[in-house]
Design a protein around this motif. Structure first.
Motif, short mmCIF file in Angstrom:
data_model
loop_
_atom_site.label_atom_id
_atom_site.label_comp_id
_atom_site.label_asym_id
_atom_site.label_seq_id
_atom_site.Cartn_x
_atom_site.Cartn_y
_atom_site.Cartn_z
N LEU A 35 0.82 -1.39 -0.10
CA LEU A 35 -0.03 0.02 -0.02
C LEU A 35 1.12 1.17 0.00
CD1 LEU A 35 -2.81 -1.07 2.53
CD2 LEU A 35 -3.23 -0.56 0.07
N ASP A 36 1.78 1.29 0.68
CA ASP A 36 2.84 2.34 0.61
C ASP A 36 3.53 2.64 -0.65
OD1 ASP A 36 2.20 2.94 3.41
OD2 ASP A 36 4.04 1.60 4.14
N GLN A 37 3.38 1.97 -1.55
CA GLN A 37 4.25 2.18 -2.81
C GLN A 37 2.99 2.83 -3.85
OE1 GLN A 37 6.55 -1.07 -4.44
NE2 GLN A 37 7.36 -1.58 -2.44
N ILE A 38 1.76 2.84 -3.58
CA ILE A 38 0.70 2.87 -4.48
C ILE A 38 0.33 4.69 -4.65
CG2 ILE A 38 -1.78 2.75 -5.29
CD1 ILE A 38 -1.44 -0.08 -3.74
N ALA A 39 0.41 5.18 -5.62
CA ALA A 39 0.04 6.56 -5.75
C ALA A 39 -1.44 6.77 -6.37
CB ALA A 39 0.96 7.24 -6.81
N ALA A 185 -4.52 11.92 -11.75
CA ALA A 185 -4.66 11.27 -10.30
C ALA A 185 -3.52 11.80 -9.32
CB ALA A 185 -4.65 9.95 -10.64
N ALA A 186 -2.30 11.56 -9.94
CA ALA A 186 -1.06 11.98 -9.32
C ALA A 186 -1.06 13.45 -8.93
CB ALA A 186 0.14 11.69 -10.13
N ALA A 244 0.94 -0.20 -23.74
CA ALA A 244 0.75 1.34 -23.51
C ALA A 244 0.20 1.73 -22.04
CB ALA A 244 -0.32 1.50 -24.62
N LYS A 245 -0.41 1.11 -21.40
CA LYS A 245 -0.81 1.35 -20.02
C LYS A 245 0.46 1.56 -18.90
CE LYS A 245 -5.48 -0.14 -19.77
NZ LYS A 245 -6.52 -1.37 -19.12
N GLN A 246 1.36 0.65 -19.18
CA GLN A 246 2.72 0.53 -18.33
C GLN A 246 3.53 1.79 -18.94
OE1 GLN A 246 4.22 -3.58 -19.59
NE2 GLN A 246 3.17 -4.31 -17.90
N ALA A 247 3.65 2.04 -20.21
CA ALA A 247 4.30 3.12 -20.64
C ALA A 247 3.89 4.48 -20.16
CB ALA A 247 4.37 3.32 -22.17
N LEU A 248 2.39 4.70 -20.05
CA LEU A 248 1.96 5.94 -19.57
C LEU A 248 1.89 6.02 -18.28
CD1 LEU A 248 -1.18 5.76 -22.14
CD2 LEU A 248 0.72 7.55 -22.10
N ALA A 249 1.75 4.86 -17.43
CA ALA A 249 1.94 4.97 -15.84
C ALA A 249 3.52 5.27 -15.58
CB ALA A 249 1.33 3.87 -15.33
N ARG A 250 4.13 5.10 -16.37
CA ARG A 250 5.51 5.07 -16.02
C ARG A 250 6.04 6.71 -16.19
NH1 ARG A 250 7.02 0.31 -18.90
NH2 ARG A 250 7.37 1.67 -20.67
N LEU A 251 5.04 7.45 -16.81
CA LEU A 251 5.64 8.90 -16.85
C LEU A 251 5.64 9.39 -15.58
CD1 LEU A 251 3.15 9.91 -19.69
CD2 LEU A 251 5.43 9.27 -19.73
N ILE A 252 5.07 9.31 -14.52
CA ILE A 252 4.88 9.90 -13.25
C ILE A 252 6.38 9.61 -12.53
CG2 ILE A 252 2.52 9.61 -12.65
CD1 ILE A 252 3.17 7.51 -10.81
N ALA A 253 7.25 8.45 -13.06
CA ALA A 253 8.58 8.59 -12.65
C ALA A 253 9.53 9.13 -13.46
CB ALA A 253 8.88 6.98 -12.54
N ALA A 254 8.97 9.69 -14.53
CA ALA A 254 10.21 10.66 -15.46
C ALA A 254 10.78 11.80 -14.77
CB ALA A 254 9.55 11.07 -16.78
N SER A 268 7.75 16.44 -8.39
CA SER A 268 7.61 17.75 -9.05
C SER A 268 6.30 18.35 -8.44
CB SER A 268 7.97 17.64 -10.40
OG SER A 268 7.59 18.89 -10.92
N LEU A 269 5.26 17.25 -8.95
CA LEU A 269 3.61 18.00 -8.67
C LEU A 269 3.56 18.25 -7.20
CD1 LEU A 269 1.93 15.18 -10.89
CD2 LEU A 269 1.97 17.48 -11.21
#
Length: 303
Positions: A35-39, A185-186, A244-254, A268-269
């Protein structure tokens, strides 16, 4: 690192189990995540069920639960009521903020958005000079609507001459919907965690939009989703599939340039929302806005 959990298969049950989000089907566990890793948790599938204790645990950690329609656009976002130790005072400061400060904040947000769009086009081999010229004409509150003028130049070059942004359309528009949902969401999570109210926006003010401020603050980051969607169409497919979902979800780590170093989008947000809250309280604007990354980062998104 923050993770986005996507539920797209019918009949899944989500529950809490000793610090984990557990996913089950027909009573059999098929996966779990700390749970602690979920954004955020994004739910597309019909027939999904969850336990109240799980929703409470996610709320305590500030993780958003997003319910989506068939077009992958959000229909509901669940967020905690409490987000910051000084929330009451910060909410009052947000509500009482003076218009000059709000308009200057929106000017800075739009300047960063257009700068991001220009850098994204340059990374794709497109001309960015007209957008660079527009940067000089952005006024307080973007009274001359440079944002819309920039969009008219930007979209045909980013997605092709025949492209029209339509949230109900399929193909690349569905990819954009999904990417923006992850980003929204982020951003909503960051807004609540900073003690601000997501429905009191800088610019977006539709009475039916409960996440106006999140929509405002995510604007500078949209070009990341656009580049990723363009690459997915080119190198994968226009479908919102698992890759596609995995690639787009990874954006929050860019990583984006912020201050003297690089900062993941999710962090950053949080820094941006916190700096806005502090600006409301002090009456002096000091936003922690990112700078455009180099072309290599833009070109690597979505691959």
């Amino acid at each position: 690192m923050d993770q986005i959990i996507d539920i797209a298969t019918e009949g899944r049950h989500l529950s809490r189990d000793r610090g984990f989000l557990k996913v089950s089907e027909n009573g059999t566990e098929i996966g779990r995540t700390p749970l602690d890793q979920i954004a955020g948790v994004i739910v597309h599938a019909h027939g999904t069920t969850w336990s109240s204790s799980l929703l409470v645990e996610l709320a305590e950690r500030g993780a958003a639960v997003v319910l989506c329609g068939a077009n992958h656009a959000p229909r509901s976002v669940l967020l905690p009521l409490e987000g910051h130790h000084a929330q009451g005072g910060r909410l009052r400061a947000q509500w009482q903020a003076k218009q000059p400060l709000i308009k200057q904040a929106w000017k800075q947000v739009i300047r960063t958005k257009v700068a991001m769009q220009a850098s994204a086009l340059a990374a794709m081999g497109e001309s960015d000079a007209p957008l660079r010229m527009m940067l000089r004409r952005i006024t307080s509150g973007d009274g001359t609507n440079i944002e819309a003028q920039a969009a008219r130049y930007y979209w045909p070059r980013m997605m092709g001459e025949g492209f029209r942004r339509d949230t109900d359309a399929e193909g690349v528009n569905s990819l954009l919907n999904y990417g923006y949902t992850v980003l929204r969401a982020a951003t909503a999570r960051a807004v609540v965690a900073s003690g601000l109210h997501p429905s009191i926006g800088l610019h977006h003010s539709n009475r039916g939009n409960a996440f106006a401020l999140a929509d405002d603050l995510m604007e500078p980051y949209r070009a990341l989703v656009d580049c990723a969607a363009r690459h997915l169409v080119t190198y994968n497919s226009p479908q919102v599939d698992l890759a596609a979902k995995q690639a787009l979800a990874r954006l929050i780590a860019a990583d984006l340039p912020l201050g003297d170093g690089l900062t993941p989008v999710s962090v950053s947000l949080t820094k941006l929302a916190t700096s806005l809250g502090q600006s409301f309280e002090s009456g002096k604007l000091a936003l922690a806005l990112p700078r455009p990354p180099d072309g290599l980062i833009f070109r690597g998104l979505g691959r």
